[in-house]
Design a protein around this motif. Structure first.
Motif, PDB file in Angstrom:
ATOM      1  N   GLY A 181       0.822  -1.210   0.000  1.00  0.00           N
ATOM      2  CA  GLY A 181       0.000   0.000   0.000  1.00  0.00           C
ATOM      3  C   GLY A 181       0.848   1.248   0.000  1.00  0.00           C
ATOM      4  N   GLN A 220       1.624   5.511   1.080  1.00  0.00           N
ATOM      5  CA  GLN A 220       1.716   6.344   2.258  1.00  0.00           C
ATOM      6  C   GLN A 220       0.559   7.336   2.281  1.00  0.00           C
ATOM      7  OE1 GLN A 220       4.031   6.186   4.732  1.00  0.00           O
ATOM      8  NE2 GLN A 220       4.885   4.348   3.767  1.00  0.00           N
ATOM      9  N   PRO A 221       0.102   7.733   3.484  1.00  0.00           N
ATOM     10  CA  PRO A 221      -0.968   8.733   3.546  1.00  0.00           C
ATOM     11  C   PRO A 221      -0.509  10.065   2.961  1.00  0.00           C
ATOM     12  CG  PRO A 221      -0.009   8.338   5.714  1.00  0.00           C
ATOM     13  CD  PRO A 221       0.539   7.289   4.810  1.00  0.00           C
ATOM     14  N   ARG A 236      -2.949  14.921   5.170  1.00  0.00           N
ATOM     15  CA  ARG A 236      -3.601  14.102   6.186  1.00  0.00           C
ATOM     16  C   ARG A 236      -2.610  13.742   7.301  1.00  0.00           C
ATOM     17  NH1 ARG A 236      -5.358  10.892   1.899  1.00  0.00           N
ATOM     18  NH2 ARG A 236      -4.379   9.048   2.833  1.00  0.00           N
ATOM     19  N   HIS A 257       0.974   7.545  12.145  1.00  0.00           N
ATOM     20  CA  HIS A 257       0.706   6.791  10.916  1.00  0.00           C
ATOM     21  C   HIS A 257      -0.648   6.080  10.989  1.00  0.00           C
ATOM     22  CE1 HIS A 257       4.443   7.208   8.607  1.00  0.00           C
ATOM     23  NE2 HIS A 257       5.054   7.274   9.780  1.00  0.00           N
ATOM     24  N   ASN A 265      -3.649   7.049   8.422  1.00  0.00           N
ATOM     25  CA  ASN A 265      -4.257   6.056   7.529  1.00  0.00           C
ATOM     26  C   ASN A 265      -5.764   5.951   7.745  1.00  0.00           C
ATOM     27  OD1 ASN A 265      -2.005   5.178   6.041  1.00  0.00           O
ATOM     28  ND2 ASN A 265      -1.311   3.921   7.761  1.00  0.00           N
ATOM     29  N   ASP A 316      -8.407   8.481   5.524  1.00  0.00           N
ATOM     30  CA  ASP A 316      -8.290   8.354   4.078  1.00  0.00           C
ATOM     31  C   ASP A 316      -9.521   8.954   3.393  1.00  0.00           C
ATOM     32  OD1 ASP A 316     -10.295   6.551   4.489  1.00  0.00           O
ATOM     33  OD2 ASP A 316      -9.101   4.770   4.040  1.00  0.00           O
ATOM     34  N   THR A 359     -13.152   7.918   4.876  1.00  0.00           N
ATOM     35  CA  THR A 359     -13.038   7.845   6.326  1.00  0.00           C
ATOM     36  C   THR A 359     -14.320   7.304   6.960  1.00  0.00           C
ATOM     37  OG1 THR A 359     -11.536   9.720   6.336  1.00  0.00           O
ATOM     38  CG2 THR A 359     -12.589   9.161   8.425  1.00  0.00           C
ATOM     39  N   SER A 388       7.638  10.344   6.782  1.00  0.00           N
ATOM     40  CA  SER A 388       6.542  10.086   5.847  1.00  0.00           C
ATOM     41  C   SER A 388       6.841  10.643   4.461  1.00  0.00           C
ATOM     42  CB  SER A 388       5.244  10.698   6.381  1.00  0.00           C
ATOM     43  OG  SER A 388       4.194  10.554   5.461  1.00  0.00           O
TER      44      SER A 388
END
Length: 529
Positions: free
Chosen positions: A361, A363-364, A368, A410, A414, A417, A420, A484
């Motif tokens: 996956g 990274q945010p 955010r 983190h 996440n 997103d 949400t 990040s």
């Protein structure tokens, strides 16, 4: 002498007796040496537990000095001594047990148990010493024992280099501590801890804290050198050339000697703003440096070494902020975690395979992530406020609590997103509250348990003190955000260059190695150290 004092001294005495076995005899009977070392370690743990029980029933005890004017052999055993004595004895047993199989078949296995037993004896003596002169003798013996372990394989160049740098840093620390003892002797005429602490508290209460300024600063410098703080951190990274049990004992026990020194002499250090500021600034800078560099390491053990450097920086930072209970909690937690991490480091490949996923996956989004980072701070401050831990009245605890909550950013980011869900977001926020509550609860418990052994938290009223706290929190927030961003732009030339520089520790250790080889080019040996 108090009967409990003799019983307490029996733990390091038996370990010392094992270490005095002739090398030829020890190497000729490695199994017997392993059994003797482990038996001595188990006895030390039983002594620790029994003395802890006596401490709970009868309270702290100390003995008169078997010497002259506060200089000689004596024991001072309180809650702080009990916690550290039990911690080192427990880790010592685990390391000794692990070493039986780890070094099985090595031609010098017997000598390894000799050296390990001597080092453990020195550390236990350091913890239970009842006067500063006796502590200094154990302090130097700890360094000597560690150097013999660092050079267990003396033919390895990296081991030689690490031992050289450790030797110089240790001798500087010895000189600082001897200077502090000399200053305290001149001011108070004794080095016995009960009398010395009472005199220091009286001087601080009478507004004569200036007499403590020089010894407090020297104690702080000695502690920083012992705990591998900037710029004398490089030797700790290079001890990977030693057997893994040495790394476990070093990172989980011996390296804590600097923090223990500050806690043991906190009544002398706490009244000195200069000493506290030095501890906070150097510790904070080291924690930031070690945390960032650790993220770039590909070797598990080197990453753990930089982690230890950072954790020792946190510990010194907490001491510098006057949060001595938080520093003690940090020592206890870090020691147990790091001993396990080193002894299980060989299983990292299996763990990596077990946790591998085909699609990790992304990274945010930075926005955010920044929102989650900003939102985490009120959680830490709100929960800390419930435990009366604020920037003014308990800066060290709230600083560490805020940094701890950042580790969950983190998770919260996440949860924020594009789709949400209230349940997912609420669970992430609840986790942050639980972590913060657990930390502040543990801290309050340690503060209560060790109230008689540690001075009250130094309240921060000056602008420079509050500025240190805020700069540290903002700096670690920036590092969290940097982590990040760097992950999202790993292919960018700028971040690739930054990664290379950070992976080399900003070349500080390379510069130290170059200088060391110019000053001390000859090959080191265990006998010369």
């Amino acid at each position: 002498m108090h009967p409990l004092a003799w019983w307490t001294l029996s733990a390091p005495a038996v370990l010392l007796a094992v270490s005095l076995t002739p090398a030829r005899l020890a190497n000729g009977h490695p199994r017997a040496m392993a059994t003797a070392g482990l038996s001595a370690g188990v006895l030390a743990l039983l002594v620790a537990l029994s003395v802890d029980a006596a401490l709970v029933i009868h309270g702290p005890f100390w003995t008169a000095v078997a010497g002259f004017a506060g200089v000689g052999v004596s024991i001072y055993f309180d809650a702080l001594s009990a916690a550290m004595f039990t911690l080192v004895a427990f880790i010592g047993v685990i390391v000794l047990l692990y070493s039986r199989n780890y070094l099985d078949g090595d031609r010098k296995q017997g000598s390894f148990f000799k050296r390990l037993s001597f080092t453990l004896a020195a550390v236990l003596t350091l913890i239970s010493a009842g006067n500063l002169a006796f502590l200094i003798v154990a302090w130097i013996a700890t360094s000597v024992g560690l150097n013999t372990l660092l050079l267990f394989y003396p033919e390895r160049p990296a081991a030689q280099l690490a031992a050289k740098k450790k030797f110089i840093a240790s001798r500087l620390g010895d000189l600082f501590l001897i200077g502090a003892a000399t200053s305290l002797w001149a001011s108070f005429g004794t080095l016995a801890f009960p009398e010395l602490f009472a005199a220091a508290r009286a001087a601080a209460a009478a507004g004569a804290a200036g007499t403590l300024a020089l010894p407090a600063l020297l104690i702080a410098l000695a502690a920083l050198l012992k705990s591998a703080q900037l710029p004398f951190h490089g030797w700790l990274v290079e001890v990977m050339e030693t057997p893994t049990p040495v790394s476990a004992l070093l990172h989980a026990g011996v390296i804590n000697a600097g923090g223990f020194l500050v806690l043991r002499l906190a009544d002398i250090v706490a009244p000195s703003e200069t000493a506290l500021h030095v501890l906070a600034l150097v510790g904070g800078a080291t924690a930031l440096f070690g945390s960032v560099v650790m993220l770039t390491q590909t070797s598990v053990k080197v990453a753990l070494a930089y982690s230890t450097i950072a954790q020792m920086g946190f510990m010194m930072l907490e001491c510098g902020l006057g949060a001595f209970a938080a520093a003690l909690l940090h020592i206890l937690a870090h020691s147990l975690y790091k001993a396990h991490a080193f002894l299980s480091s060989g299983s990292v490949i299996d763990l990596a395979r077990a946790s591998w996923t085909p699609s990790p996956g992304g990274q945010p989004h930075p926005a955010r992530f920044a929102l989650a980072l900003v939102a985490s701070m009120p959680v830490a401050f709100a929960v800390g406020g419930l435990f009366h831990a604020g920037v003014i009245d308990n800066p060290g605890a709230v600083t560490l609590g805020a940094i701890l909550v950042m580790s969950l950013v983190h998770l919260v980011a996440n949860a924020l997103d594009e789709r949400t869900k209230a349940y997912v977001l609420g669970r992430a926020i609840a986790m942050s509250v639980v972590v913060a509550t657990a930390f502040f609860t543990l801290h309050a418990g340690v503060e209560w348990l060790f109230a008689a052994s540690l001075p009250d938290v130094a309240q921060q009223h000056g602008r420079e003190d509050i500025a240190i706290v805020l700069v540290i929190i903002v700096s670690f927030g920036a590092v969290t955000f940097f982590q990040s961003v760097m992950a999202r732009h790993a292919r960018s030339p700028f971040w690739q260059a930054a990664y290379v520089h950070l992976s080399q520790g900003l070349y500080l250790n390379a510069l130290a190695n170059r200088a060391m080889l110019r000053v001390w080019p000859r090959r080191a040996s265990a006998s010369s150290l």
